[in-house]
Scaffold this motif. Structure first.
Motif, PDB file in Angstrom:
ATOM      1  N   LYS A 123       0.832 -13.927  -2.818  1.00 40.31           N
ATOM      2  CA  LYS A 123       0.075 -12.834  -2.218  1.00 40.31           C
ATOM      3  C   LYS A 123      -0.653 -12.077  -3.316  1.00 40.31           C
ATOM      4  O   LYS A 123      -0.123 -11.855  -4.401  1.00 40.31           O
ATOM      5  CB  LYS A 123       1.018 -11.891  -1.464  1.00 40.31           C
ATOM      6  N   SER A 124      -1.872 -11.683  -3.017  1.00 44.43           N
ATOM      7  CA  SER A 124      -2.678 -10.981  -4.016  1.00 44.43           C
ATOM      8  C   SER A 124      -2.212  -9.535  -4.151  1.00 44.43           C
ATOM      9  O   SER A 124      -1.424  -9.025  -3.345  1.00 44.43           O
ATOM     10  CB  SER A 124      -4.147 -11.022  -3.617  1.00 44.43           C
ATOM     11  N   GLN A 125      -2.730  -8.884  -5.180  1.00 42.71           N
ATOM     12  CA  GLN A 125      -2.420  -7.475  -5.372  1.00 42.71           C
ATOM     13  C   GLN A 125      -2.900  -6.635  -4.193  1.00 42.71           C
ATOM     14  O   GLN A 125      -2.229  -5.680  -3.785  1.00 42.71           O
ATOM     15  CB  GLN A 125      -3.071  -6.984  -6.667  1.00 42.71           C
ATOM     16  N   LEU A 126      -4.042  -7.002  -3.644  1.00 41.99           N
ATOM     17  CA  LEU A 126      -4.563  -6.265  -2.490  1.00 41.99           C
ATOM     18  C   LEU A 126      -3.669  -6.456  -1.274  1.00 41.99           C
ATOM     19  O   LEU A 126      -3.429  -5.501  -0.519  1.00 41.99           O
ATOM     20  CB  LEU A 126      -5.997  -6.732  -2.191  1.00 41.99           C
ATOM     21  N   ASP A 127      -3.145  -7.676  -1.082  1.00 36.00           N
ATOM     22  CA  ASP A 127      -2.214  -7.924   0.028  1.00 36.00           C
ATOM     23  C   ASP A 127      -0.967  -7.062  -0.112  1.00 36.00           C
ATOM     24  O   ASP A 127      -0.508  -6.443   0.861  1.00 36.00           O
ATOM     25  CB  ASP A 127      -1.828  -9.402   0.076  1.00 36.00           C
ATOM     26  N   LEU A 128      -0.406  -7.041  -1.311  1.00 40.09           N
ATOM     27  CA  LEU A 128       0.826  -6.279  -1.532  1.00 40.09           C
ATOM     28  C   LEU A 128       0.583  -4.784  -1.338  1.00 40.09           C
ATOM     29  O   LEU A 128       1.429  -4.073  -0.777  1.00 40.09           O
ATOM     30  CB  LEU A 128       1.359  -6.554  -2.941  1.00 40.09           C
ATOM     31  N   TYR A 129      -0.561  -4.304  -1.783  1.00 44.50           N
ATOM     32  CA  TYR A 129      -0.876  -2.880  -1.609  1.00 44.50           C
ATOM     33  C   TYR A 129      -1.008  -2.524  -0.133  1.00 44.50           C
ATOM     34  O   TYR A 129      -0.483  -1.497   0.323  1.00 44.50           O
ATOM     35  CB  TYR A 129      -2.170  -2.535  -2.350  1.00 44.50           C
ATOM     36  N   LEU A 130      -1.698  -3.371   0.624  1.00 48.94           N
ATOM     37  CA  LEU A 130      -1.901  -3.080   2.044  1.00 48.94           C
ATOM     38  C   LEU A 130      -0.609  -3.176   2.842  1.00 48.94           C
ATOM     39  O   LEU A 130      -0.487  -2.550   3.904  1.00 48.94           O
ATOM     40  CB  LEU A 130      -2.951  -4.035   2.622  1.00 48.94           C
ATOM     41  N   GLU A 131       0.356  -3.965   2.358  1.00 56.72           N
ATOM     42  CA  GLU A 131       1.631  -4.097   3.065  1.00 56.72           C
ATOM     43  C   GLU A 131       2.564  -2.924   2.796  1.00 56.72           C
ATOM     44  O   GLU A 131       3.528  -2.728   3.531  1.00 56.72           O
ATOM     45  CB  GLU A 131       2.314  -5.407   2.660  1.00 56.72           C
ATOM     46  N   GLU A 132       2.300  -2.170   1.748  1.00 57.34           N
ATOM     47  CA  GLU A 132       3.131  -0.997   1.468  1.00 57.34           C
ATOM     48  C   GLU A 132       2.929   0.066   2.551  1.00 57.34           C
ATOM     49  O   GLU A 132       1.835   0.211   3.095  1.00 57.34           O
ATOM     50  CB  GLU A 132       2.770  -0.402   0.100  1.00 57.34           C
ATOM     51  N   PRO A 133       3.973   0.834   2.867  1.00 61.62           N
ATOM     52  CA  PRO A 133       3.815   1.920   3.847  1.00 61.62           C
ATOM     53  C   PRO A 133       2.805   2.956   3.354  1.00 61.62           C
ATOM     54  O   PRO A 133       2.745   3.273   2.161  1.00 61.62           O
ATOM     55  CB  PRO A 133       5.225   2.522   3.943  1.00 61.62           C
ATOM     56  N   SER A 134       2.018   3.471   4.265  1.00 56.68           N
ATOM     57  CA  SER A 134       1.039   4.497   3.906  1.00 56.68           C
ATOM     58  C   SER A 134       1.735   5.820   3.621  1.00 56.68           C
ATOM     59  O   SER A 134       2.810   6.105   4.140  1.00 56.68           O
ATOM     60  CB  SER A 134       0.029   4.675   5.040  1.00 56.68           C
ATOM     61  N   HIS A 135       1.107   6.632   2.789  1.00 60.87           N
ATOM     62  CA  HIS A 135       1.622   7.973   2.530  1.00 60.87           C
ATOM     63  C   HIS A 135       1.332   8.866   3.739  1.00 60.87           C
ATOM     64  O   HIS A 135       0.585   8.501   4.637  1.00 60.87           O
ATOM     65  CB  HIS A 135       0.968   8.547   1.279  1.00 60.87           C
ATOM     66  N   VAL A 136       1.924  10.033   3.726  1.00 60.59           N
ATOM     67  CA  VAL A 136       1.700  10.989   4.811  1.00 60.59           C
ATOM     68  C   VAL A 136       0.212  11.329   4.870  1.00 60.59           C
ATOM     69  O   VAL A 136      -0.431  11.550   3.835  1.00 60.59           O
ATOM     70  CB  VAL A 136       2.544  12.249   4.602  1.00 60.59           C
ATOM     71  N   LEU A 137      -0.333  11.384   6.066  1.00 54.48           N
ATOM     72  CA  LEU A 137      -1.777  11.488   6.250  1.00 54.48           C
ATOM     73  C   LEU A 137      -2.365  12.705   5.564  1.00 54.48           C
ATOM     74  O   LEU A 137      -3.394  12.620   4.890  1.00 54.48           O
ATOM     75  CB  LEU A 137      -2.106  11.517   7.753  1.00 54.48           C
ATOM     76  N   ASN A 138      -1.758  13.862   5.708  1.00 59.55           N
ATOM     77  CA  ASN A 138      -2.311  15.102   5.165  1.00 59.55           C
ATOM     78  C   ASN A 138      -1.665  15.517   3.842  1.00 59.55           C
ATOM     79  O   ASN A 138      -1.754  16.676   3.447  1.00 59.55           O
ATOM     80  CB  ASN A 138      -2.154  16.238   6.191  1.00 59.55           C
ATOM     81  N   SER A 139      -1.010  14.592   3.174  1.00 57.49           N
ATOM     82  CA  SER A 139      -0.358  14.928   1.911  1.00 57.49           C
ATOM     83  C   SER A 139      -1.394  15.125   0.809  1.00 57.49           C
ATOM     84  O   SER A 139      -2.470  14.533   0.819  1.00 57.49           O
ATOM     85  CB  SER A 139       0.619  13.820   1.512  1.00 57.49           C
ATOM     86  N   GLU A 140      -1.049  15.971  -0.153  1.00 58.22           N
ATOM     87  CA  GLU A 140      -1.935  16.260  -1.277  1.00 58.22           C
ATOM     88  C   GLU A 140      -1.719  15.201  -2.360  1.00 58.22           C
ATOM     89  O   GLU A 140      -0.684  15.175  -3.016  1.00 58.22           O
ATOM     90  CB  GLU A 140      -1.655  17.653  -1.836  1.00 58.22           C
ATOM     91  N   ILE A 141      -2.716  14.326  -2.539  1.00 63.55           N
ATOM     92  CA  ILE A 141      -2.610  13.240  -3.511  1.00 63.55           C
ATOM     93  C   ILE A 141      -3.894  13.172  -4.319  1.00 63.55           C
ATOM     94  O   ILE A 141      -4.994  13.219  -3.755  1.00 63.55           O
ATOM     95  CB  ILE A 141      -2.370  11.878  -2.812  1.00 63.55           C
ATOM     96  N   ASP A 142      -3.735  13.064  -5.631  1.00 64.10           N
ATOM     97  CA  ASP A 142      -4.874  12.754  -6.492  1.00 64.10           C
ATOM     98  C   ASP A 142      -5.000  11.239  -6.514  1.00 64.10           C
ATOM     99  O   ASP A 142      -4.208  10.546  -7.164  1.00 64.10           O
ATOM    100  CB  ASP A 142      -4.638  13.314  -7.898  1.00 64.10           C
ATOM    101  N   VAL A 143      -5.976  10.714  -5.779  1.00 61.35           N
ATOM    102  CA  VAL A 143      -6.060   9.267  -5.576  1.00 61.35           C
ATOM    103  C   VAL A 143      -6.328   8.543  -6.893  1.00 61.35           C
ATOM    104  O   VAL A 143      -5.758   7.468  -7.145  1.00 61.35           O
ATOM    105  CB  VAL A 143      -7.159   8.932  -4.542  1.00 61.35           C
ATOM    106  N   LEU A 144      -7.178   9.098  -7.740  1.00 58.13           N
ATOM    107  CA  LEU A 144      -7.446   8.460  -9.032  1.00 58.13           C
ATOM    108  C   LEU A 144      -6.200   8.436  -9.907  1.00 58.13           C
ATOM    109  O   LEU A 144      -5.933   7.448 -10.606  1.00 58.13           O
ATOM    110  CB  LEU A 144      -8.591   9.181  -9.740  1.00 58.13           C
ATOM    111  N   GLU A 145      -5.420   9.500  -9.867  1.00 53.84           N
ATOM    112  CA  GLU A 145      -4.167   9.520 -10.626  1.00 53.84           C
ATOM    113  C   GLU A 145      -3.178   8.507 -10.051  1.00 53.84           C
ATOM    114  O   GLU A 145      -2.437   7.850 -10.796  1.00 53.84           O
ATOM    115  CB  GLU A 145      -3.564  10.916 -10.600  1.00 53.84           C
ATOM    116  N   TYR A 146      -3.172   8.361  -8.724  1.00 57.10           N
ATOM    117  CA  TYR A 146      -2.302   7.372  -8.085  1.00 57.10           C
ATOM    118  C   TYR A 146      -2.608   5.970  -8.598  1.00 57.10           C
ATOM    119  O   TYR A 146      -1.692   5.208  -8.949  1.00 57.10           O
ATOM    120  CB  TYR A 146      -2.482   7.444  -6.567  1.00 57.10           C
ATOM    121  N   TRP A 147      -3.892   5.619  -8.685  1.00 55.10           N
ATOM    122  CA  TRP A 147      -4.255   4.279  -9.142  1.00 55.10           C
ATOM    123  C   TRP A 147      -4.042   4.121 -10.636  1.00 55.10           C
ATOM    124  O   TRP A 147      -3.816   3.003 -11.117  1.00 55.10           O
ATOM    125  CB  TRP A 147      -5.699   3.971  -8.747  1.00 55.10           C
TER     126      TRP A 147
END
Length: 237
Positions: A123-147
């Motif tokens: 499975k590709s990295q994109l497959d594994l990422y998409l299979e992970e549970p999503s974070h809470v919808l309205n949670s405060e996340i720095d997306v660039l820091e996450y990546w």
């Protein structure tokens, strides 16, 4: 269509809708790809939004976004200098399997187990990422820091996410941002020569400057009149 006493807004509404449709047709794909790379949204949220917009025809837009994202990821993998983790694990698994003795009576089981493990590993990295549970919808996340934090686990996908998420998206159509032609030349004057156009633009600037100077002069004279009348009044007293 706006009706009733607000009829004058109909033309304005049509122009706004036309500009928005043009903007949306140019940027909805990159916006949906960026939303999928946000760990709070992913594919399900994009599918939800497209369903609200297009109803039963939403799946076409979702498929286009997902296919575009996978195609872009494949290009990043091809340009990557390092082999993916899946490829390394697959090679290591094959080598270990070949080193084992084949005369132990469990060849079928080992073939079954290796095939099942290989399916999971490949499975590709994109497959594994998409299979992970999503974070809470309205949670405060720095997306660039996450990546950035995920760069060791998903090196190529993290690099792609940084590139996609940092694309500047304009709030107006790109061809309208720098196009000042309609503001200078109307459709009736499009046949004028360049020197005549330059002369007209200069004349317009001079007339505006003259009007501003005349307006400031009248304000100053009015102020002087007011001050003189007030002084005369004081003398009377």
């Amino acid at each position: 269509m706006v009706r009733g006493p607000e009829n004058f807004m109909s033309r304005m509404f049509k122009e706004m809708q036309s500009k928005f449709n043009q903007y949306w047709s140019e940027y909805n794909l990159i916006l949906s790809c960026a939303a999928i790379l946000d760990p709070r949204y992913k594919i399900k949220f994009v599918e939800y939004c497209y369903t609200k917009l297009y109803g039963s025809g939403a799946q076409k837009y979702v498929s286009t976004s997902v296919n575009t994202l996978y195609g872009l990821f494949d290009e990043y993998m091809q340009n990557s200098a390092c082999p993916s983790h899946a490829a390394v694990l697959s090679v290591a698994t094959t080598k270990i399997s070949n080193d084992k003795d084949d005369n132990n009576g469990f060849e079928d089981y080992e073939t079954f187990q290796s095939a099942r493990f290989r399916t999971q590993v490949e499975k590709s990295q994109l497959d594994l990422y998409l299979e992970e549970p999503s974070h809470v919808l309205n949670s405060e996340i720095d997306v660039l820091e996450y990546w950035t934090l995920c760069s060791l686990r998903y090196p190529e996908l993290s690099r792609m996410a940084h590139d996609v998420l940092t694309i500047p998206v304009s709030t107006i159509a790109s061809d309208s941002a720098f196009d000042i032609g309609p503001q200078v030349i109307s459709a009736d004057r499009s046949s004028l020569k360049s020197k005549m156009i330059q002369a007209l633009v200069c004349l317009q600037d001079w007339m505006l400057a003259s009007d501003r100077a005349r307006g400031s002069g009248s304000m100053e004279s009015r102020t002087e009149d007011d001050s003189s009348s007030s002084s005369d009044g004081d003398d009377d007293y």
